[in-house]
Scaffold this motif. Structure first.
Motif, PDB file in Angstrom:
ATOM      1  N   ARG A 105       0.840  -1.194   0.000  1.00 53.32           N
ATOM      2  CA  ARG A 105       0.000   0.000   0.000  1.00 53.32           C
ATOM      3  C   ARG A 105       0.882   1.253   0.000  1.00 53.32           C
ATOM      4  NH1 ARG A 105      -2.093  -3.042   4.134  1.00 53.32           N
ATOM      5  NH2 ARG A 105      -1.228  -1.528   5.613  1.00 53.32           N
ATOM      6  N   ASP A 106       0.223   2.400  -0.234  1.00 53.96           N
ATOM      7  CA  ASP A 106       0.976   3.659  -0.300  1.00 53.96           C
ATOM      8  C   ASP A 106       1.686   3.969   1.006  1.00 53.96           C
ATOM      9  OD1 ASP A 106       0.448   4.483  -2.970  1.00 53.96           O
ATOM     10  OD2 ASP A 106      -1.574   5.052  -2.381  1.00 53.96           O
ATOM     11  N   GLU A 121       2.627  11.673   5.087  1.00 58.40           N
ATOM     12  CA  GLU A 121       1.878  12.799   4.525  1.00 58.40           C
ATOM     13  C   GLU A 121       1.455  12.514   3.091  1.00 58.40           C
ATOM     14  OE1 GLU A 121       2.421  17.615   3.719  1.00 58.40           O
ATOM     15  OE2 GLU A 121       4.066  16.420   4.572  1.00 58.40           O
ATOM     16  N   GLN A 122       2.402  12.019   2.258  1.00 55.21           N
ATOM     17  CA  GLN A 122       2.083  11.731   0.866  1.00 55.21           C
ATOM     18  C   GLN A 122       1.075  10.589   0.761  1.00 55.21           C
ATOM     19  OE1 GLN A 122       5.550  11.168  -1.564  1.00 55.21           O
ATOM     20  NE2 GLN A 122       6.577  12.976  -0.744  1.00 55.21           N
ATOM     21  N   ALA A 123       1.300   9.522   1.549  1.00 64.07           N
ATOM     22  CA  ALA A 123       0.401   8.367   1.496  1.00 64.07           C
ATOM     23  C   ALA A 123      -1.022   8.774   1.869  1.00 64.07           C
ATOM     24  CB  ALA A 123       0.908   7.270   2.426  1.00 64.07           C
ATOM     25  N   ALA A 124      -1.167   9.607   2.891  1.00 67.15           N
ATOM     26  CA  ALA A 124      -2.504  10.039   3.314  1.00 67.15           C
ATOM     27  C   ALA A 124      -3.206  10.794   2.194  1.00 67.15           C
ATOM     28  CB  ALA A 124      -2.390  10.923   4.567  1.00 67.15           C
ATOM     29  N   ALA A 125      -2.442  11.645   1.459  1.00 64.01           N
ATOM     30  CA  ALA A 125      -3.046  12.402   0.358  1.00 64.01           C
ATOM     31  C   ALA A 125      -3.480  11.468  -0.769  1.00 64.01           C
ATOM     32  CB  ALA A 125      -2.039  13.431  -0.166  1.00 64.01           C
ATOM     33  N   GLN A 157      -4.252   8.209  -0.585  1.00 64.46           N
ATOM     34  CA  GLN A 157      -5.363   7.359  -0.152  1.00 64.46           C
ATOM     35  C   GLN A 157      -6.673   8.144  -0.063  1.00 64.46           C
ATOM     36  OE1 GLN A 157      -3.596   5.880   3.446  1.00 64.46           O
ATOM     37  NE2 GLN A 157      -2.618   4.124   2.421  1.00 64.46           N
ATOM     38  N   ALA A 158      -6.581   9.409   0.335  1.00 65.28           N
ATOM     39  CA  ALA A 158      -7.793  10.240   0.391  1.00 65.28           C
ATOM     40  C   ALA A 158      -8.384  10.411  -1.010  1.00 65.28           C
ATOM     41  CB  ALA A 158      -7.460  11.600   1.000  1.00 65.28           C
ATOM     42  N   ASN A 159      -7.536  10.602  -2.003  1.00 66.17           N
ATOM     43  CA  ASN A 159      -8.012  10.736  -3.383  1.00 66.17           C
ATOM     44  C   ASN A 159      -8.599   9.418  -3.880  1.00 66.17           C
ATOM     45  OD1 ASN A 159      -7.139  13.392  -3.373  1.00 66.17           O
ATOM     46  ND2 ASN A 159      -5.191  12.944  -4.371  1.00 66.17           N
ATOM     47  N   ASP A 160      -7.974   8.297  -3.510  1.00 64.05           N
ATOM     48  CA  ASP A 160      -8.507   6.981  -3.897  1.00 64.05           C
ATOM     49  C   ASP A 160      -9.922   6.792  -3.339  1.00 64.05           C
ATOM     50  OD1 ASP A 160      -6.114   6.532  -5.126  1.00 64.05           O
ATOM     51  OD2 ASP A 160      -5.359   5.097  -3.648  1.00 64.05           O
ATOM     52  N   ARG A 161     -10.117   7.169  -2.086  1.00 67.92           N
ATOM     53  CA  ARG A 161     -11.436   6.991  -1.467  1.00 67.92           C
ATOM     54  C   ARG A 161     -12.503   7.800  -2.189  1.00 67.92           C
ATOM     55  NH1 ARG A 161      -8.346   6.968   3.295  1.00 67.92           N
ATOM     56  NH2 ARG A 161      -8.711   9.203   3.623  1.00 67.92           N
ATOM     57  N   GLN A 162     -12.139   8.997  -2.651  1.00 71.48           N
ATOM     58  CA  GLN A 162     -13.109   9.816  -3.391  1.00 71.48           C
ATOM     59  C   GLN A 162     -13.581   9.100  -4.647  1.00 71.48           C
ATOM     60  OE1 GLN A 162     -12.517  14.095  -3.916  1.00 71.48           O
ATOM     61  NE2 GLN A 162     -10.742  13.979  -2.542  1.00 71.48           N
ATOM     62  N   VAL A 163     -12.639   8.468  -5.366  1.00 62.04           N
ATOM     63  CA  VAL A 163     -13.001   7.759  -6.602  1.00 62.04           C
ATOM     64  C   VAL A 163     -13.867   6.552  -6.288  1.00 62.04           C
ATOM     65  CG1 VAL A 163     -12.059   6.469  -8.567  1.00 62.04           C
ATOM     66  CG2 VAL A 163     -10.942   8.580  -7.804  1.00 62.04           C
ATOM     67  N   LEU A 164     -13.496   5.794  -5.248  1.00 62.86           N
ATOM     68  CA  LEU A 164     -14.269   4.602  -4.890  1.00 62.86           C
ATOM     69  C   LEU A 164     -15.669   4.984  -4.430  1.00 62.86           C
ATOM     70  CD1 LEU A 164     -11.511   2.586  -2.972  1.00 62.86           C
ATOM     71  CD2 LEU A 164     -12.450   2.090  -5.245  1.00 62.86           C
ATOM     72  N   GLU A 165     -15.798   6.076  -3.692  1.00 62.96           N
ATOM     73  CA  GLU A 165     -17.115   6.486  -3.203  1.00 62.96           C
ATOM     74  C   GLU A 165     -17.977   7.074  -4.317  1.00 62.96           C
ATOM     75  OE1 GLU A 165     -16.175   9.196  -0.104  1.00 62.96           O
ATOM     76  OE2 GLU A 165     -15.390   7.648   1.261  1.00 62.96           O
ATOM     77  N   ALA A 166     -17.343   7.841  -5.234  1.00 57.67           N
ATOM     78  CA  ALA A 166     -18.115   8.469  -6.310  1.00 57.67           C
ATOM     79  C   ALA A 166     -18.358   7.508  -7.464  1.00 57.67           C
ATOM     80  CB  ALA A 166     -17.389   9.717  -6.810  1.00 57.67           C
ATOM     81  N   GLY A 167     -17.457   6.542  -7.630  1.00 54.56           N
ATOM     82  CA  GLY A 167     -17.608   5.577  -8.720  1.00 54.56           C
ATOM     83  C   GLY A 167     -17.398   6.174 -10.097  1.00 54.56           C
ATOM     84  N   ILE A 168     -16.669   7.270 -10.178  1.00 55.94           N
ATOM     85  CA  ILE A 168     -16.413   7.921 -11.466  1.00 55.94           C
ATOM     86  C   ILE A 168     -14.935   8.305 -11.543  1.00 55.94           C
ATOM     87  CG2 ILE A 168     -18.744   8.841 -11.750  1.00 55.94           C
ATOM     88  CD1 ILE A 168     -17.702  11.526 -10.697  1.00 55.94           C
ATOM     89  N   SER A 169     -14.519   8.601 -12.759  1.00 56.84           N
ATOM     90  CA  SER A 169     -13.139   9.051 -12.971  1.00 56.84           C
ATOM     91  C   SER A 169     -12.972  10.456 -12.407  1.00 56.84           C
ATOM     92  CB  SER A 169     -12.809   9.038 -14.459  1.00 56.84           C
ATOM     93  OG  SER A 169     -11.521   9.581 -14.683  1.00 56.84           O
ATOM     94  N   MET A 170     -11.837  10.701 -11.756  1.00 54.90           N
ATOM     95  CA  MET A 170     -11.569  12.012 -11.155  1.00 54.90           C
ATOM     96  C   MET A 170     -10.103  12.381 -11.393  1.00 54.90           C
ATOM     97  SD  MET A 170     -13.690  11.633  -7.560  1.00 54.90           S
ATOM     98  CE  MET A 170     -13.758  13.393  -7.243  1.00 54.90           C
ATOM     99  N   GLU A 171      -9.857  13.694 -11.401  1.00 53.99           N
ATOM    100  CA  GLU A 171      -8.497  14.195 -11.650  1.00 53.99           C
ATOM    101  C   GLU A 171      -7.978  14.901 -10.399  1.00 53.99           C
ATOM    102  OE1 GLU A 171      -7.298  16.096 -15.526  1.00 53.99           O
ATOM    103  OE2 GLU A 171      -7.120  17.864 -14.229  1.00 53.99           O
ATOM    104  N   PHE A 172      -6.716  14.627 -10.066  1.00 51.61           N
ATOM    105  CA  PHE A 172      -6.099  15.223  -8.881  1.00 51.61           C
ATOM    106  C   PHE A 172      -4.706  15.733  -9.236  1.00 51.61           C
ATOM    107  CE2 PHE A 172      -8.825  11.712  -7.587  1.00 51.61           C
ATOM    108  CZ  PHE A 172      -9.670  12.319  -6.666  1.00 51.61           C
ATOM    109  N   GLU A 173      -4.260  16.703  -8.450  1.00 52.79           N
ATOM    110  CA  GLU A 173      -2.863  17.150  -8.539  1.00 52.79           C
ATOM    111  C   GLU A 173      -2.150  16.634  -7.294  1.00 52.79           C
ATOM    112  OE1 GLU A 173      -0.571  21.364  -8.211  1.00 52.79           O
ATOM    113  OE2 GLU A 173      -1.876  21.184  -9.978  1.00 52.79           O
TER     114      GLU A 173
END
Length: 558
Positions: free
Chosen positions: A166-167, A174-178, A180-196
């Motif tokens: 895992r990350d 700090e990096q891993a938390a960022a 994983q937080a973005n991963d959770r957004q995609v899993l919860e929304a079920g759609i493609s998302m873009e992050f920086e």
């Protein structure tokens, strides 16, 4: 089903067999089994038949192609068994034939699909592995299932170390938390998302645009999360550099505008000190400084003297009234003939003797730019001071040099003007002295003529006095004769006295005594005064005077 003798000639076939091949019974009995077997399949068929003949096998199964009467092909599976003859009858083969053309077609399509899938998978794998972007695949728990070559190269993590991790096992907390937080957004929304996202690589921090998307199984449930990482570090750096360049160009334009306005403002000022004060104000504004001063170099004392300043109290001005010391920034710049910058006077060892006055004045940073004439002569110093430790930017220093050239030009022009005034004063004094000498020379040259002018009234005085004495001796005191003689004595004495007084005043440069005079009368007087010299030099002078000229203001004797 069909039967053939041991030579391979068909001698019996059921209707299904005949219909399958498109032959009539009589036509079929004229054929050998090899006649209806595809040429490419005959060798394998003959090898198996020979093994039957040699009693190496009792039966065999073979998939092969038949050529139908109309020339089309069909796949069949043949099950051949050797039937021994009964009662001395010859042996023959029994062949049960199954049409497998449709199965073969399906198998071929499946094989082609598998080949295409493998080819597609190979292309996709090649695409992923050669992509300049990092590509990864994680399960729902965030464990890495796949990473491409670029991912491995960028993070210097071998696949065997990364797979199943895992990350938080690979990156900082700090990096891993960022991530994983973005991963959770995609899993919860079920759609493609873009992050920086920002990740530390071997050469430092890298900024990336990450496209994260869910992957679904056959039941429509999210089974994994994929990501494509585009490194935008260079783009970000270019954007920052572009913004910096934009800011620099804006500052440059502002500075150029100020310089133009400053140049225009200088045209309205003629006095020396106000001009230098304008230059100082402009330099302080350019550098966002808090204090400043301009010093002029005095060649006689070999010291710098303040002629313009802003922001300093009297104690500072008294302290730096005359600078010889090379510890201060201005003194060092005077000695080195180049700019000196002290970012913090508290840490500069050479400035130590002056820290107390700096603290009192309230500055920590200082820069001093020397001023030079067009011929390279040292003229003075332009200094700016800052409340906090500071180093002016290269752009500010470049424009400071332009302001310094203005200040140098003003000082050089003032010095040239002072020198010109001194020369004019000396010239004026020389001219006055020459005029005085000329007057003395003129008096010497005209002494004889003037003596004649003075002697005339003196002679008349003497003659009239002698006449009065004779009259007294002769007791011939006629009142009117005596009065006339005495009046002439007084007039001639006054005339002689006036001549002497005017000559004395002329020599002593006493202001002339001006009265309204007849210029023609004066010309006659001068001609009479110079007559003897003209005659001695045998000069004949002719004159023609205009009558009725207006009277002029002049000193008659001079």
């Amino acid at each position: 089903m069909m039967m053939a003798d041991f030579t391979g000639r068909i001698f019996a076939a059921n209707e299904a067999y005949r219909n399958m091949l498109g032959y009539t019974e009589s036509e079929l009995y004229q054929l050998n089994f090899l006649d209806i077997t595809r040429e490419e399949d005959r060798a394998a068929n003959l090898r198996l038949v020979k093994e039957l003949q040699d009693r190496k096998r009792q039966h065999f199964q073979l998939e092969k192609r038949y050529s139908r009467k109309d020339g089309t092909l069909l796949w069949v599976r043949t099950n051949v068994a050797l039937v021994p003859g009964i009662g001395g009858a010859p042996r023959f083969w029994l062949n049960i034939v199954e049409d497998i053309t449709e199965r073969k077609r399906v198998e071929e399509e499946l094989r082609l699909q598998i080949a295409r899938l493998r080819e597609s998978e190979t292309r996709l794998q090649t695409f992923f592995e050669n992509s300049p972007n990092m590509i990864f695949l994680k399960d729902r728990q965030g464990r890495y299932l796949y990473v491409n070559n670029q991912f491995k190269r960028a993070l210097r993590i071998p696949e065997e170390q990364k797979k199943g991790k895992r990350d938080d096992e690979l990156f900082s907390a700090e990096q891993a938390a960022a991530f994983q937080a973005n991963d959770r957004q995609v899993l919860e929304a079920g759609i493609s998302m873009e992050f920086e996202e920002v990740a530390r690589q071997e050469d430092g921090l890298h900024t990336s645009i990450v496209q994260k998307f869910p992957l679904f199984n056959a039941e429509g449930e999210i089974c994994a999360i994929g990501g494509i990482v585009t490194d935008i570090t260079q783009r970000k750096r270019a954007e920052r550099e572009l913004l910096t360049l934009k800011d620099e160009l804006t500052s440059e334009l502002t500075a150029m505008t100020r310089l133009h306005e400053f140049s225009t403002q200088l045209l309205t000022i003629s006095e020396f000190e106000p001009l230098l004060e304008e230059v100082l104000e402009a330099t302080i504004a350019l550098q966002n400084a808090d204090f400043g001063n301009i010093q002029v170099y005095n060649p006689e004392t070999q010291a710098l003297e303040i002629v313009a300043q802003r922001g300093f109290q009297q104690d500072f001005l008294e302290y730096f009234k005359s600078v010889h010391d090379v510890g201060a920034a201005c003194g060092r710049a005077m000695e080195l003939h180049q700019r000196v910058i002290i970012e913090d006077v508290e840490t500069d060892s050479e400035f130590a003797p002056h820290r107390q006055i700096a603290a009192s004045a309230g500055f920590r940073g200082v820069q001093s730019t020397p001023l030079f004439s067009r011929s390279g002569q040292f003229l003075g110093m332009l200094s700016t001071h800052f409340r906090r430790p500071h180093r002016p930017s290269l752009r500010d220093l470049r424009f400071t040099d332009l302001y310094a050239s203005y200040a140098a030009g003003i000082i050089e022009r003032e010095q040239l003007e002072a020198a010109r005034r001194k020369v004019e004063q000396a010239l004026h004094m020389t001219q006055a002295e020459l005029a005085r000498v000329s007057r003395l020379t003129t008096v010497g040259e005209l002494a004889a003529s003037i003596a004649h002018e003075v002697n005339q009234p003196l002679t008349a005085v003497t003659n009239n006095s002698n006449a009065c004495l004779r009259l007294l001796d002769e007791h011939n005191l006629k009142r009117d004769v005596l009065r006339r003689a005495l009046e002439e004595i007084v007039a001639d004495g006054t005339r002689a006295s006036a001549v002497i007084a005017r000559i004395r005043a002329f020599i002593k440069k006493v202001p002339a005594e001006k009265n309204e005079l007849d210029i023609n009368e004066l010309i006659h007087k001068v001609l009479a005064l110079t007559g003897r010299e003209l005659r001695e030099n045998r000069v004949l002078l002719e004159h023609k005077l205009t009558s009725d000229l207006p009277r002029v203001l002049a000193d008659r004797v001079q």
